[in-house]
Write a protein that holds these residues in place. Sequence first.
Motif, PDB file in Angstrom:
ATOM      1  N   LYS A 410       0.718  -1.154  -0.002  1.00 39.79           N
ATOM      2  CA  LYS A 410      -0.038  -0.071   0.110  1.00 39.79           C
ATOM      3  C   LYS A 410       0.911   1.189   0.033  1.00 39.79           C
ATOM      4  O   LYS A 410       0.644   2.272  -0.894  1.00 39.79           O
ATOM      5  N   GLU A 414       1.323   4.110  -2.977  1.00 42.55           N
ATOM      6  CA  GLU A 414       1.343   5.583  -2.699  1.00 42.55           C
ATOM      7  C   GLU A 414       2.230   6.172  -3.263  1.00 42.55           C
ATOM      8  O   GLU A 414       2.226   7.445  -3.811  1.00 42.55           O
ATOM      9  N   THR A 415       3.684   5.977  -2.839  1.00 38.95           N
ATOM     10  CA  THR A 415       4.868   6.579  -3.314  1.00 38.95           C
ATOM     11  C   THR A 415       5.164   6.559  -4.649  1.00 38.95           C
ATOM     12  O   THR A 415       5.382   7.765  -5.284  1.00 38.95           O
ATOM     13  N   ASP A 419       1.934  10.119  -4.196  1.00 40.98           N
ATOM     14  CA  ASP A 419       0.833  10.751  -3.343  1.00 40.98           C
ATOM     15  C   ASP A 419       1.735  10.725  -1.792  1.00 40.98           C
ATOM     16  O   ASP A 419       1.193  10.958  -0.592  1.00 40.98           O
ATOM     17  N   ARG A 420       2.861  10.165  -1.763  1.00 39.04           N
ATOM     18  CA  ARG A 420       3.731   9.918  -0.455  1.00 39.04           C
ATOM     19  C   ARG A 420       5.216  10.179  -0.753  1.00 39.04           C
ATOM     20  O   ARG A 420       5.554   9.732  -1.717  1.00 39.04           O
ATOM     21  N   TRP A 425       7.419   7.405   3.636  1.00 36.81           N
ATOM     22  CA  TRP A 425       7.382   5.852   3.464  1.00 36.81           C
ATOM     23  C   TRP A 425       7.989   5.259   4.613  1.00 36.81           C
ATOM     24  O   TRP A 425       7.573   4.430   5.205  1.00 36.81           O
TER      25      TRP A 425
END
Length: 442
Positions: A410, A414-415, A419-420, A425
């Motif tokens: 997950k 996202e990374t 988004d991250r 992370w």
Amino acid sequence: MTGSRTITRRSLLGIAASASAASLAGCNLGAGGGKSAGGGGATLNVWGGVPNESGPDDMCKAFMAENPGTTVTYTRYVNDDQGNLKLDTSLSGGVPIDLYFSYGPVPMFKRSAAGLALDLTDRIKAESDFAALTADAEPLSNYVLDGKLYGLPAARAPHQVYINKTMLDAAGITLGKTWTVDEFTEVARKLTKPGVFGTLSAPLLARPTLGPNYLYADGGKRSNFGNKLFAEELELALKLQKAKIAMDRQTIIAEKLQTFSQNPFIAGRVAMLIQSGQIIRSINDTKGYPHDFATYCMPVPVPAGTEGWNTGQIGDQISISPKSKSPDQAWELAKFWARNAGKYMTKGGRLPLLSGESTPDQILEQLLGPQRDKLYDVKSWKSTLFETDLKLPVDTIFTAGTEISTIHTKLTDETLLGDRTVSSWVTEATRQSDAAIAKAGK
């Protein structure tokens, strides 16, 4: 038990396993009733993730030919979340299952912890040709939990790099027998062109460097995501994605290429793919996956100066259900399956853990199929699988393994979707995984 033990290609191919020639008889498929068969035998119900026609049909026919009166039924379940849930539910319920396969140590140990697998420690120890698979073997060649064995592995599932040889030749690239991550990245850059990514994804750094139990620190008391290699791994993936050398994560998720990674490779959308042997079935299926190039094989790249652990694992763990009405007969089938995997299962893309009487050339003939000289650069496959050392790490720590895998996937998505941040992370992977480990230890 230390994490330094490992299984290597050399230690396995030297193991002698009896593989008797057998004539083929009919094989009953589907869910059987668990009733005694004619001749005083039994009906053994097997559940596995390999398609019937890719080896299991031939395996159960051969076993029945050597064991008159015994009937073997094989039910295929798809090795995904839904399929594994179906298997777990069936094992817990009233569905007759004698023997089943788990694909990886985490699902196997989850089932054993739930009381869904017999302890096979003494049975394995009693077989002289399984000496390398016992709980105290050096190097460790089987998955051990609290000193016990709940599965008999039948395959080794190393990762290798699949390369479009037409693109490789057109770029004028000559490869050696092994390569580093930097060398892989440079080749991927050279193979990148409009409409073609050099690689589907970036190579890994943490597992090849750290080997067994790479996800854990302090003997499993906490996670290891603070190790700089995990951040460097993500930074490399972001770098290759930004340069359009590796495919963007959005497309990978949208097209479910985590599961169907063979699609862009065979379609010529990516020049290189790091994957296990499961996609060989698709490459050999020229009707379903038509293509006009040969596939070149290389070992996975490793960071320079490291031990060079492969990112694959020991696979196809055979377990026996405690609810089996014929556990002794089920064990006979488990032994037969492991000893004859090279003869019957290799054509489905599965390398045998025990080579038995099969030579490397015979295994390659089964693995790559009748069109091997057209579909593959056979010399490179022989070199990668049998002439270079494949160091498969054997983990011994699995605390909160499923939860950590979910967290890792997950946060990585996202990374790579932007988004991250990488530092975020590391913070969240550490925090969430440590919490999962602590909860599992209570």
